[in-house]
Every structure is written in structure tokens, then in C-alpha cells.
Design a protein around this motif. Structure first.
Motif, PDB file in Angstrom:
ATOM      1  N   TRP A 132      -7.026-114.023  61.271  1.00 50.97           N
ATOM      2  CA  TRP A 132      -6.274-115.264  61.437  1.00 50.97           C
ATOM      3  C   TRP A 132      -4.815-114.914  61.698  1.00 50.97           C
ATOM      4  CZ3 TRP A 132      -4.622-118.955  56.988  1.00 50.97           C
ATOM      5  CH2 TRP A 132      -4.194-120.184  57.518  1.00 50.97           C
ATOM      6  N   ALA A 133      -4.202-115.526  62.669  1.00 48.61           N
ATOM      7  CA  ALA A 133      -2.809-115.241  63.013  1.00 48.61           C
ATOM      8  C   ALA A 133      -1.863-115.570  61.865  1.00 48.61           C
ATOM      9  CB  ALA A 133      -2.400-116.011  64.266  1.00 48.61           C
ATOM     10  N   LEU A 134      -2.289-116.432  60.956  1.00 44.96           N
ATOM     11  CA  LEU A 134      -1.429-116.850  59.846  1.00 44.96           C
ATOM     12  C   LEU A 134      -1.908-116.294  58.501  1.00 44.96           C
ATOM     13  CD1 LEU A 134      -0.860-120.548  60.937  1.00 44.96           C
ATOM     14  CD2 LEU A 134       0.628-118.573  61.280  1.00 44.96           C
TER      15      LEU A 134
ATOM     16  N   ARG B 221       2.854-124.236  63.552  1.00 42.53           N
ATOM     17  CA  ARG B 221       1.818-125.216  63.943  1.00 42.53           C
ATOM     18  C   ARG B 221       0.945-124.709  65.077  1.00 42.53           C
ATOM     19  NH1 ARG B 221       6.099-129.752  63.926  1.00 42.53           N
ATOM     20  NH2 ARG B 221       6.727-128.531  65.693  1.00 42.53           N
ATOM     21  N   SER B 222       1.560-124.095  66.061  1.00 45.80           N
ATOM     22  CA  SER B 222       0.817-123.676  67.254  1.00 45.80           C
ATOM     23  C   SER B 222      -0.156-122.528  66.966  1.00 45.80           C
ATOM     24  CB  SER B 222       1.784-123.263  68.359  1.00 45.80           C
ATOM     25  OG  SER B 222       2.523-122.127  67.961  1.00 45.80           O
TER      26      SER B 222
ATOM     27  N   MET C  95       5.571-122.982  51.804  1.00 43.74           N
ATOM     28  CA  MET C  95       4.682-122.531  52.866  1.00 43.74           C
ATOM     29  C   MET C  95       4.153-123.699  53.695  1.00 43.74           C
ATOM     30  SD  MET C  95       5.208-119.475  52.721  1.00 43.74           S
ATOM     31  CE  MET C  95       4.312-119.263  54.238  1.00 43.74           C
ATOM     32  N   VAL C  96       3.981-124.855  53.094  1.00 40.73           N
ATOM     33  CA  VAL C  96       3.598-126.038  53.878  1.00 40.73           C
ATOM     34  C   VAL C  96       4.695-126.320  54.906  1.00 40.73           C
ATOM     35  CG1 VAL C  96       3.241-128.539  53.797  1.00 40.73           C
ATOM     36  CG2 VAL C  96       2.074-127.051  52.147  1.00 40.73           C
ATOM     37  N   PHE C  97       5.950-126.271  54.469  1.00 45.22           N
ATOM     38  CA  PHE C  97       7.064-126.475  55.398  1.00 45.22           C
ATOM     39  C   PHE C  97       7.063-125.397  56.482  1.00 45.22           C
ATOM     40  CE2 PHE C  97       8.987-129.676  52.746  1.00 45.22           C
ATOM     41  CZ  PHE C  97       9.794-130.393  53.623  1.00 45.22           C
ATOM     42  N   ALA C  98       6.842-124.142  56.099  1.00 43.84           N
ATOM     43  CA  ALA C  98       6.833-123.052  57.084  1.00 43.84           C
ATOM     44  C   ALA C  98       5.735-123.266  58.118  1.00 43.84           C
ATOM     45  CB  ALA C  98       6.642-121.712  56.378  1.00 43.84           C
ATOM     46  N   LEU C  99       4.570-123.675  57.662  1.00 47.61           N
ATOM     47  CA  LEU C  99       3.459-123.903  58.595  1.00 47.61           C
ATOM     48  C   LEU C  99       3.772-125.061  59.545  1.00 47.61           C
ATOM     49  CD1 LEU C  99       0.469-123.392  56.164  1.00 47.61           C
ATOM     50  CD2 LEU C  99       1.075-121.926  58.101  1.00 47.61           C
TER      51      LEU C  99
END
Length: 134
Positions: free
Chosen positions: A106-108, A94-95, A85-89
Motif C-alpha cells: 500500500w502506498a500509504l 487523498r490521491s 494522521m486523518v488530517f495528513a491523509l
């Protein structure tokens, strides 16, 4: 409340199965639609990382969820989901990091759920209701 509602091992099982099954759907989708790796490869090349890392999505969204669902090295599975999930974010979201939806959420939220649930499994372990309790 009674002992029925004070069962840490059952709570850990519910957490493991919930996060494991839900993220596994994403992994199965990627297996059935291998073209989705192209998007990940392009994102990786955009930050100068090798395309081969795209296959890590299978580790984070297929192998790790199965590990935590069955309770086999659950802590490692939680760490792998967290890393996935760190990679996905970083690669794809990022935006949206500081973005809210039209309803104020939250959009995420989904990505945050997987990120922090993986972290919770890392710290909690599998409990006793597992193939390999820790």
C-alpha cells in the motif's frame, strides 16, 4: 509459551515507544525545518480551513508522541496521533488512498501504521509501565 511472552504491559510499552519514537522524528524534522508548515497551510486553505491549524502538527507529531512514550495520558496521545494522521491523509495523501507501490504494498503503509497504532494506543492505554498508568 511461558509467562515471559504473556506480558500485556510490556507489549503496550513496546507499541507506545515504537509509534511514539517513529512519529516524533517527523515532528522534530518539522521543528528544524519550519518551512514545512507552509505546505500544510496551503493544503488547509485549499479546503477552507484556517492556516493556524497547521500548528496542530506539533501537537500530533511532538506532544502526542511524548505523551505516549512516557505513558502520560497515553489514550489522549493516541487520539491526537490518530487525528493528526486523518488530517495528513485528507490534506496530502487523498490521491494515494487506493494506490499500490511497485512491489505491491500500500502506498500509504507508513501513514496507515501511524493512524492505526494511534488508534491501538487509544484503546489499549499505557499499561502499568508508564509514568501515569491507566
Amino acid at each position: 509459551m511461558g509467562k515471559l511472552f504473556r506480558n500485556d504491559n510490556l507489549g503496550k510499552l513496546i507499541l507506545r515507544v515504537t509509534v511514539g519514537v517513529l512519529i516524533l522524528f517527523h515532528g522534530v524534522h518539522k521543528i528544524l525545518n519550519p518551512g514545512s508548515l507552509d505546505f500544510i497551510s496551503k493544503q488547509l486553505s485549499g479546503i477552507n480551513l484556517p492556516h493556524a491549524l497547521a500548528y496542530g502538527v506539533y501537537v500530533g507529531e511532538v506532544i502526542a508522541p511524548l505523551m505516549i512514550i512516557f505513558g502520560i495520558f497515553s489514550r489522549l496521545g493516541g487520539l491526537l496521533i490518530f487525528g493528526n494522521m486523518v488530517f495528513a491523509l485528507v490534506l496530502a495523501h487523498r490521491s494515494e488512498l487506493f494506490t499500490l507501490t511497485g512491489t505491491g504494498g500500500w502506498a500509504l503503509e507508513l501513514q496507515g501504521f501511524y493512524l492505526f497504532s494511534g488508534l491501538a494506543v487509544l484503546f489499549l492505554g499505557s499499561g502499568r509501565i508508564a509514568i501515569k498508568p491507566d
